[in-house]
Design a protein around this motif. Structure first.
Motif, short mmCIF file in Angstrom:
data_model
loop_
_atom_site.label_atom_id
_atom_site.label_comp_id
_atom_site.label_asym_id
_atom_site.label_seq_id
_atom_site.Cartn_x
_atom_site.Cartn_y
_atom_site.Cartn_z
N ALA A 40 0.59 -1.06 0.08
CA ALA A 40 -0.01 0.01 0.13
C ALA A 40 0.90 1.25 -0.06
O ALA A 40 0.25 2.44 -0.33
N ALA A 41 2.24 1.07 0.20
CA ALA A 41 3.12 2.18 0.37
C ALA A 41 3.00 2.67 -1.36
O ALA A 41 3.21 2.03 -1.97
N PRO A 42 3.73 4.11 -1.25
CA PRO A 42 4.16 4.62 -2.58
C PRO A 42 5.28 4.08 -3.19
O PRO A 42 6.23 4.95 -2.87
N VAL A 43 5.55 3.04 -3.38
CA VAL A 43 6.76 2.20 -3.87
C VAL A 43 6.69 1.65 -5.20
O VAL A 43 5.58 1.05 -5.47
N GLN A 44 7.87 1.43 -5.65
CA GLN A 44 7.84 0.69 -7.10
C GLN A 44 7.79 -0.90 -6.84
O GLN A 44 7.19 -1.60 -7.51
N GLY A 102 14.63 6.64 -1.42
CA GLY A 102 14.84 6.05 -0.44
C GLY A 102 14.11 4.79 -0.22
O GLY A 102 13.36 4.06 -1.25
N GLY A 103 13.91 4.10 0.97
CA GLY A 103 13.69 2.99 1.22
C GLY A 103 12.67 2.86 2.64
O GLY A 103 13.36 3.44 3.60
N LYS A 122 6.51 9.53 3.66
CA LYS A 122 7.17 10.01 2.28
C LYS A 122 7.07 11.71 2.22
O LYS A 122 7.83 12.50 1.77
N ASP A 123 5.77 12.42 2.71
CA ASP A 123 5.68 13.82 2.63
C ASP A 123 6.83 14.48 3.58
O ASP A 123 7.39 15.42 3.11
N ALA A 124 6.94 13.66 4.75
CA ALA A 124 8.00 14.26 5.72
C ALA A 124 9.42 14.32 4.95
O ALA A 124 10.29 15.41 5.26
N LEU A 125 9.53 13.23 4.21
CA LEU A 125 11.18 13.10 3.63
C LEU A 125 11.16 14.38 2.47
O LEU A 125 12.25 14.71 2.19
N LEU A 145 11.23 5.29 7.00
CA LEU A 145 11.66 5.72 5.68
C LEU A 145 12.90 6.27 5.82
O LEU A 145 13.01 7.09 6.43
N PHE A 146 13.73 5.66 5.06
CA PHE A 146 15.19 6.23 4.90
C PHE A 146 15.60 6.59 3.62
O PHE A 146 15.35 6.34 2.69
N SER A 147 16.20 8.09 3.41
CA SER A 147 16.49 8.49 2.51
C SER A 147 17.63 7.73 1.81
O SER A 147 18.69 6.97 2.70
N ALA A 148 18.02 7.72 0.85
CA ALA A 148 19.11 7.07 -0.01
C ALA A 148 20.32 7.55 0.25
O ALA A 148 21.28 6.75 0.40
#
Length: 199
Positions: A40-44, A102-103, A122-125, A145-148
């Motif tokens: 459900a997360a905004p991920v590929q 990020g991941g 994701k919005d926070a990042l 959520l970690f930035s790359a």
């Protein structure tokens, strides 16, 4: 820029006497809850990191097929999973496309993450944080959520503490996001935990 998700599912479940992620939960197994939140997360893609329980890949594949997400599922074997959570996390991070922004890191034994949490992180990042995590009642939870930009630090970890040491050094570059419920704190450690929160 795209994001990816990692679901850590490589542990031996020693406090559960093994087989935790395939224990009955709702209409499926415990792992399904974490997978639902990750997809459900905004991920590929969603990378499921497995190790101690060789049945995990089949369970993840079955869930992805049942929900029409098979094309987004990746299975990653953490060969050194017995050395601690850090090794499983490193296996997941190392498998990511480093062009991603990020991941998200989900834990396989946390089945009650609200599906809205990931978008909030994701919005926070996007506002300049290096990492974002949910909180409830003053406690930091999961997923994170970690930035790359933090991937090299994650790949240098060791032992069984996961990424806590990386997060503790971020100061105001870690954004905490209020969760609407306590699902971000609820994990399953022992068989008695399975009944908590199920409807």
């Amino acid at each position: 820029m795209s994001f990816e998700a990692i679901v850590l599912a490589a542990g031996a479940s020693s406090r559960f006497a093994g087989g935790k992620l395939l224990a009955p939960w709702g209409d499926g197994v415990l792992l399904d809850g974490a997978l639902a939140a990750a997809f459900a997360a905004p991920v590929q893609s969603v990378s499921v990191v497995w190790g101690a329980d060789a049945r995990v890949p089949a369970a993840a594949t079955a869930f992805a097929a049942r929900t029409g997400e098979g094309h987004r599922l990746r299975l990653i074997h953490a060969e050194r999973h017995a050395e601690g959570m850090a090794e499983s996390l490193k296996a997941g991070v190392a498998s990511l496309e480093f062009q991603c922004a990020g991941g998200f890191v989900f834990l396989g034994d946390m089945p009650q993450i609200a599906p809205t949490i990931a978008a909030m992180l994701k919005d926070a990042l996007a506002d300049g944080a290096l990492a974002a995590a949910p909180t409830f009642a003053g406690q930091r939870g999961h997923p994170v959520l970690f930035s790359a930009a933090l991937f090299p630090a994650l790949l240098s970890l060791s032992g069984d503490r996961g990424a806590a040491s990386v997060l503790s050094g971020l100061g105001d570059k870690l954004t905490l996001v209020a969760s609407p419920d306590d699902g971000v704190l609820r994990d399953v450690d022992r068989p008695g935990d399975l009944g908590v929160g199920q409807t």
